[in-house]
Design a protein around this motif. Structure first.
Motif, PDB file in Angstrom:
ATOM      1  N   PHE A   1      -9.241  -7.225   0.425  1.00 52.90           N
ATOM      2  CA  PHE A   1     -10.239  -6.648  -0.472  1.00 52.90           C
ATOM      3  C   PHE A   1     -11.214  -7.754  -0.833  1.00 52.90           C
ATOM      4  O   PHE A   1     -10.850  -8.753  -1.462  1.00 52.90           O
ATOM      5  CB  PHE A   1      -9.602  -6.085  -1.743  1.00 52.90           C
ATOM      6  CG  PHE A   1     -10.568  -5.280  -2.581  1.00 52.90           C
ATOM      7  CD1 PHE A   1     -10.592  -3.896  -2.493  1.00 52.90           C
ATOM      8  CD2 PHE A   1     -11.473  -5.897  -3.443  1.00 52.90           C
ATOM      9  CE1 PHE A   1     -11.490  -3.150  -3.243  1.00 52.90           C
ATOM     10  CE2 PHE A   1     -12.370  -5.161  -4.198  1.00 52.90           C
ATOM     11  CZ  PHE A   1     -12.383  -3.779  -4.096  1.00 52.90           C
TER      12      PHE A   1
ATOM     13  N   CYS B   1     -12.552  -2.075  -7.898  1.00 56.04           N
ATOM     14  CA  CYS B   1     -12.083  -3.235  -8.652  1.00 56.04           C
ATOM     15  C   CYS B   1     -13.056  -3.485  -9.790  1.00 56.04           C
ATOM     16  O   CYS B   1     -14.279  -3.493  -9.585  1.00 56.04           O
ATOM     17  CB  CYS B   1     -11.992  -4.462  -7.744  1.00 56.04           C
ATOM     18  SG  CYS B   1     -11.499  -5.955  -8.629  1.00 56.04           S
TER      19      CYS B   1
ATOM     20  N   TYR C   1      -7.756   4.359  -5.918  1.00 55.44           N
ATOM     21  CA  TYR C   1      -7.029   3.115  -6.150  1.00 55.44           C
ATOM     22  C   TYR C   1      -7.876   2.121  -6.937  1.00 55.44           C
ATOM     23  O   TYR C   1      -9.085   1.989  -6.691  1.00 55.44           O
ATOM     24  CB  TYR C   1      -6.638   2.486  -4.812  1.00 55.44           C
ATOM     25  CG  TYR C   1      -5.826   3.380  -3.905  1.00 55.44           C
ATOM     26  CD1 TYR C   1      -4.556   3.796  -4.255  1.00 55.44           C
ATOM     27  CD2 TYR C   1      -6.355   3.820  -2.675  1.00 55.44           C
ATOM     28  CE1 TYR C   1      -3.812   4.629  -3.423  1.00 55.44           C
ATOM     29  CE2 TYR C   1      -5.611   4.634  -1.834  1.00 55.44           C
ATOM     30  CZ  TYR C   1      -4.349   5.034  -2.210  1.00 55.44           C
ATOM     31  OH  TYR C   1      -3.612   5.849  -1.383  1.00 55.44           O
TER      32      TYR C   1
ATOM     33  N   ARG D   1      -7.694  -2.035  -8.263  1.00 57.95           N
ATOM     34  CA  ARG D   1      -6.992  -3.314  -8.183  1.00 57.95           C
ATOM     35  C   ARG D   1      -6.602  -3.792  -9.571  1.00 57.95           C
ATOM     36  O   ARG D   1      -7.369  -3.687 -10.515  1.00 57.95           O
ATOM     37  CB  ARG D   1      -7.884  -4.368  -7.534  1.00 57.95           C
ATOM     38  CG  ARG D   1      -7.131  -5.590  -7.007  1.00 57.95           C
ATOM     39  CD  ARG D   1      -7.895  -6.874  -7.272  1.00 57.95           C
ATOM     40  NE  ARG D   1      -7.692  -7.310  -8.642  1.00 57.95           N
ATOM     41  CZ  ARG D   1      -8.366  -8.302  -9.213  1.00 57.95           C
ATOM     42  NH1 ARG D   1      -9.301  -8.939  -8.571  1.00 57.95           N
ATOM     43  NH2 ARG D   1      -8.129  -8.639 -10.463  1.00 57.95           N
TER      44      ARG D   1
ATOM     45  N   VAL E   1      -3.059 -10.011  -9.725  1.00 60.18           N
ATOM     46  CA  VAL E   1      -3.212 -10.908  -8.581  1.00 60.18           C
ATOM     47  C   VAL E   1      -2.179 -12.018  -8.686  1.00 60.18           C
ATOM     48  O   VAL E   1      -1.990 -12.602  -9.765  1.00 60.18           O
ATOM     49  CB  VAL E   1      -4.630 -11.509  -8.540  1.00 60.18           C
ATOM     50  CG1 VAL E   1      -4.797 -12.424  -7.342  1.00 60.18           C
ATOM     51  CG2 VAL E   1      -5.670 -10.405  -8.507  1.00 60.18           C
TER      52      VAL E   1
ATOM     53  N   THR F   1       2.662  -9.304  -1.196  1.00 62.66           N
ATOM     54  CA  THR F   1       2.290  -8.501  -2.352  1.00 62.66           C
ATOM     55  C   THR F   1       3.307  -7.404  -2.607  1.00 62.66           C
ATOM     56  O   THR F   1       3.624  -7.088  -3.762  1.00 62.66           O
ATOM     57  CB  THR F   1       0.901  -7.883  -2.132  1.00 62.66           C
ATOM     58  OG1 THR F   1       0.006  -8.884  -1.643  1.00 62.66           O
ATOM     59  CG2 THR F   1       0.349  -7.330  -3.423  1.00 62.66           C
TER      60      THR F   1
ATOM     61  N   TRP G   1      -2.681   2.130  -9.036  1.00 66.65           N
ATOM     62  CA  TRP G   1      -3.012   0.707  -9.086  1.00 66.65           C
ATOM     63  C   TRP G   1      -2.415  -0.005  -7.879  1.00 66.65           C
ATOM     64  O   TRP G   1      -1.399   0.418  -7.328  1.00 66.65           O
ATOM     65  CB  TRP G   1      -2.421   0.074 -10.339  1.00 66.65           C
ATOM     66  CG  TRP G   1      -2.927   0.582 -11.651  1.00 66.65           C
ATOM     67  CD1 TRP G   1      -2.369   1.565 -12.431  1.00 66.65           C
ATOM     68  CD2 TRP G   1      -4.087   0.122 -12.352  1.00 66.65           C
ATOM     69  NE1 TRP G   1      -3.112   1.747 -13.575  1.00 66.65           N
ATOM     70  CE2 TRP G   1      -4.162   0.867 -13.560  1.00 66.65           C
ATOM     71  CE3 TRP G   1      -5.059  -0.843 -12.096  1.00 66.65           C
ATOM     72  CZ2 TRP G   1      -5.164   0.675 -14.501  1.00 66.65           C
ATOM     73  CZ3 TRP G   1      -6.063  -1.040 -13.036  1.00 66.65           C
ATOM     74  CH2 TRP G   1      -6.118  -0.284 -14.218  1.00 66.65           C
TER      75      TRP G   1
ATOM     76  N   SER H   1      -2.445  -7.727  -5.532  1.00 67.82           N
ATOM     77  CA  SER H   1      -3.023  -8.474  -4.408  1.00 67.82           C
ATOM     78  C   SER H   1      -2.620  -9.945  -4.463  1.00 67.82           C
ATOM     79  O   SER H   1      -2.045 -10.418  -5.450  1.00 67.82           O
ATOM     80  CB  SER H   1      -4.550  -8.333  -4.401  1.00 67.82           C
ATOM     81  OG  SER H   1      -5.101  -8.705  -5.639  1.00 67.82           O
TER      82      SER H   1
ATOM     83  N   TYR I   1      -6.936 -10.817  -1.817  1.00 68.45           N
ATOM     84  CA  TYR I   1      -8.097 -10.608  -2.691  1.00 68.45           C
ATOM     85  C   TYR I   1      -9.011 -11.819  -2.557  1.00 68.45           C
ATOM     86  O   TYR I   1      -8.619 -12.948  -2.858  1.00 68.45           O
ATOM     87  CB  TYR I   1      -7.643 -10.434  -4.137  1.00 68.45           C
ATOM     88  CG  TYR I   1      -8.779 -10.317  -5.115  1.00 68.45           C
ATOM     89  CD1 TYR I   1      -9.634  -9.222  -5.081  1.00 68.45           C
ATOM     90  CD2 TYR I   1      -9.004 -11.302  -6.069  1.00 68.45           C
ATOM     91  CE1 TYR I   1     -10.677  -9.103  -5.969  1.00 68.45           C
ATOM     92  CE2 TYR I   1     -10.046 -11.188  -6.968  1.00 68.45           C
ATOM     93  CZ  TYR I   1     -10.881 -10.105  -6.923  1.00 68.45           C
ATOM     94  OH  TYR I   1     -11.926  -9.988  -7.792  1.00 68.45           O
TER      95      TYR I   1
ATOM     96  N   VAL J   1      -7.660  -1.563   3.077  1.00 71.93           N
ATOM     97  CA  VAL J   1      -6.746  -1.476   1.942  1.00 71.93           C
ATOM     98  C   VAL J   1      -6.330  -0.032   1.676  1.00 71.93           C
ATOM     99  O   VAL J   1      -5.156   0.261   1.478  1.00 71.93           O
ATOM    100  CB  VAL J   1      -7.369  -2.100   0.684  1.00 71.93           C
ATOM    101  CG1 VAL J   1      -6.409  -1.984  -0.503  1.00 71.93           C
ATOM    102  CG2 VAL J   1      -7.713  -3.572   0.919  1.00 71.93           C
TER     103      VAL J   1
END
Length: 314
Positions: free
Chosen positions: A20, A118, A175, A177, A180, A186, A206, A209, A240, A274
């Motif tokens: 992403f 995101c 979805y 993000r 992290v 992940t 959700w 990443s 990410y 993704v």
């Protein structure tokens, strides 16, 4: 209990790897070498965009879909199999009216019935962001650690607020993000993903990443040793990144970054977008059947917050 990794990736692939790419600082010149490399390696990715320039002072510089040359390149990327996602509709705070206009324009341009999204740091219409990402004792601790910066700045989920767009998010966005981590697998860190959090009803699912947010972070985290471990575990990495942040300075690929991508591509992975990966994980489940349990959510939040304290992850 969910499994932490899978051996049955599509086409008999050994592991799964997807990307992403946040649109911060993005220009066509900065990104063309990176995406040409991804295409040559057979690696598809998700490239986020801003639809409009927005009103007021932007929180970040970068191209938007209002620039014809950049938009033409984005549309060409989509034709090549890359996914186009959203990073808020503009790099400035957007009212509900502007967000709705942006979502409609996004659909006109890219045809996506459902969007992957995101939140963009600094935009006050972010949905369940800042301290609102957390529950329980973790929320006041986060506020204390950040000295209250951004307190109340996540307004997208607050009904009645001028920045509220939670109902639009639930209708248009599949979805979003969230957490992290520096670790590459992940799915091992968040085996429930994509997950629905009943306490945050305006987000359907959700996903977590792995941190490659800068060139320095990418090179530190995406080492050959860690890649080998990901492959051996049959895991999934959702990387990410901000590809416009020095991955191809002066229009030339950074050599070590190029070598790392080539190494990943040579390992026999499944390199989908993704949303394709998350759709695969969710296959066979009805709406919100992947709701995360309260204990699992506590563990996920605590794990992320502890790493944030130590490493400053996003």
């Amino acid at each position: 209990m969910e499994i932490a990794h899978r051996k049955n990736w599509p086409e008999g692939r050994r592991f799964a790897f997807t990307i992403f790419d946040d649109t911060d600082w993005a220009t066509r010149a900065k990104l063309v070498p990176v995406y040409d490399l991804l295409a040559a390696l057979g690696m598809r990715a998700t490239k986020s965009v801003w639809v409009f320039k927005g009103e007021g002072e932007p929180t970040n510089e970068g191209a938007t879909c209002e620039e014809r040359d950049y938009l033409d390149w984005l549309l060409a990327l989509k034709r090549r199999g890359f996914e186009i996602g959203l990073h808020n509709v503009a790099p400035t705070t957007s009212t509900r009216e502007w967000t709705l206009r942006g979502l409609n324009r996004f659909r006109e341009l890219f045809g996506n019935e459902q969007i992957i999204h995101c939140n963009h740091l600094g935009c006050r219409e972010n949905i369940y962001w800042g301290a609102a990402r957390l529950t329980g004792w973790r929320r006041p601790l986060y506020n204390a650690l950040t000295r209250g910066r951004g307190w109340g700045n996540s307004r997208g989920h607050v009904e009645g607020d001028a920045l509220f767009w939670g109902d639009l998010c639930r209708e248009r966005v599949s979805y979003v993000r969230n957490f992290v981590f520096d670790e590459l697998n992940t799915l091992a860190l968040c085996p429930q993903m994509p997950y629905h959090d009943p306490g945050k009803p305006y987000v359907n699912y959700w996903f977590a990443s792995a941190n490659g947010s800068s060139l320095r972070r990418f090179l530190a985290n995406f080492t050959c040793e860690r890649i080998d471990r990901l492959v051996a575990d049959g895991g999934l990495c959702v990387a990410y990144v901000h590809f416009a942040a020095g991955f191809a300075p002066d229009g030339k690929l950074e050599p070590e970054f190029k070598r790392r991508l080539e190494y990943i591509a040579a390992q026999g992975g499944w390199f989908a977008t993704v949303s394709e990966v998350l759709d695969y994980l969710r296959a066979g489940h009805g709406p919100h059947e992947r709701s995360i349990s309260a204990p699992d959510l506590r563990r996920l939040e605590t794990s992320w917050l502890a790493r944030k304290i130590v490493n400053g992850t996003s």
